[in-house]
Design a protein around this motif. Structure first.
Motif, PDB file in Angstrom:
ATOM      1  N   PRO A   1      13.769  21.372 -89.178  1.00  0.00           N
ATOM      2  CA  PRO A   1      13.032  21.625 -87.943  1.00  0.00           C
ATOM      3  C   PRO A   1      13.946  21.862 -86.740  1.00  0.00           C
ATOM      4  O   PRO A   1      13.533  22.471 -85.755  1.00  0.00           O
ATOM      5  CB  PRO A   1      12.176  20.374 -87.745  1.00  0.00           C
ATOM      6  N   LEU A   2      15.186  21.413 -86.811  1.00  0.00           N
ATOM      7  CA  LEU A   2      16.123  21.637 -85.711  1.00  0.00           C
ATOM      8  C   LEU A   2      16.360  23.129 -85.493  1.00  0.00           C
ATOM      9  O   LEU A   2      16.453  23.598 -84.358  1.00  0.00           O
ATOM     10  CB  LEU A   2      17.438  20.910 -85.985  1.00  0.00           C
TER      11      LEU A   2
ATOM     12  N   VAL B   1      14.236  25.546 -86.082  1.00  0.00           N
ATOM     13  CA  VAL B   1      13.030  26.103 -85.453  1.00  0.00           C
ATOM     14  C   VAL B   1      13.013  25.778 -83.961  1.00  0.00           C
ATOM     15  O   VAL B   1      12.720  26.635 -83.128  1.00  0.00           O
ATOM     16  CB  VAL B   1      11.758  25.559 -86.145  1.00  0.00           C
ATOM     17  N   VAL B   2      13.358  24.543 -83.613  1.00  0.00           N
ATOM     18  CA  VAL B   2      13.365  24.137 -82.209  1.00  0.00           C
ATOM     19  C   VAL B   2      14.406  24.949 -81.428  1.00  0.00           C
ATOM     20  O   VAL B   2      14.126  25.436 -80.327  1.00  0.00           O
ATOM     21  CB  VAL B   2      13.639  22.619 -82.086  1.00  0.00           C
ATOM     22  N   ILE B   3      15.565  25.112 -81.983  1.00  0.00           N
ATOM     23  CA  ILE B   3      16.609  25.879 -81.306  1.00  0.00           C
ATOM     24  C   ILE B   3      16.194  27.339 -81.169  1.00  0.00           C
ATOM     25  O   ILE B   3      16.349  27.947 -80.098  1.00  0.00           O
ATOM     26  CB  ILE B   3      17.955  25.749 -82.053  1.00  0.00           C
TER      27      ILE B   3
ATOM     28  N   MET C   1      13.120  28.705 -81.097  1.00  0.00           N
ATOM     29  CA  MET C   1      12.049  28.866 -80.116  1.00  0.00           C
ATOM     30  C   MET C   1      12.536  28.567 -78.704  1.00  0.00           C
ATOM     31  O   MET C   1      12.136  29.226 -77.746  1.00  0.00           O
ATOM     32  CB  MET C   1      10.866  27.963 -80.460  1.00  0.00           C
ATOM     33  N   SER C   2      13.400  27.562 -78.556  1.00  0.00           N
ATOM     34  CA  SER C   2      13.871  27.226 -77.214  1.00  0.00           C
ATOM     35  C   SER C   2      14.731  28.346 -76.625  1.00  0.00           C
ATOM     36  O   SER C   2      14.667  28.597 -75.426  1.00  0.00           O
ATOM     37  CB  SER C   2      14.630  25.907 -77.216  1.00  0.00           C
TER      38      SER C   2
END
Length: 106
Positions: free
Chosen positions: A41-42, A44-46, A48-49
């Motif tokens: 998930p890291l 995906v977060v990076i 999208m951010s």
């Protein structure tokens, strides 16, 4: 009547940033709906951010550049060339375009 922050001409100047904002919005939706995300998930977060921060930065930059353009247009309206007074600027036309120029045929 309320005065708008951006007039029509300023909005036309700022439409240049609509296309990149649309592209960023497309990628956010595309990655959210049909993206095959990795198990981490890291990532995906990076991912999208980066897209969202770029879009937010572009939106803020667009707003402040619009304010700068509006301010410059207001200053242009009050601009008096060097060597002229406000009265000259109000009564004179465009330089080089006078209806009857005096002639030296004496």
């Amino acid at each position: 009547m309320s005065e708008r922050t951006f007039d029509r001409e300023t909005l036309l100047d700022l439409t240049v940033n609509v296309i990149p904002l649309g592209i960023l919005a497309f990628f956010v939706v595309a990655y959210a709906v049909i993206g095959s995300f990795p198990s981490d998930p890291l990532v995906v977060v990076i991912q999208m951010s980066i897209i969202l921060l770029t879009g937010a930065s572009l939106a803020v930059l667009t707003y402040y550049s619009g304010k700068a353009i509006s301010g410059a247009e207001e200053e242009m309206d009050e601009y008096v060339p060097a060597g002229y007074s406000k009265e000259d600027a109000e009564t004179a036309g465009v330089p080089g375009e006078s209806e009857s120029e005096p002639t030296d045929d004496a």
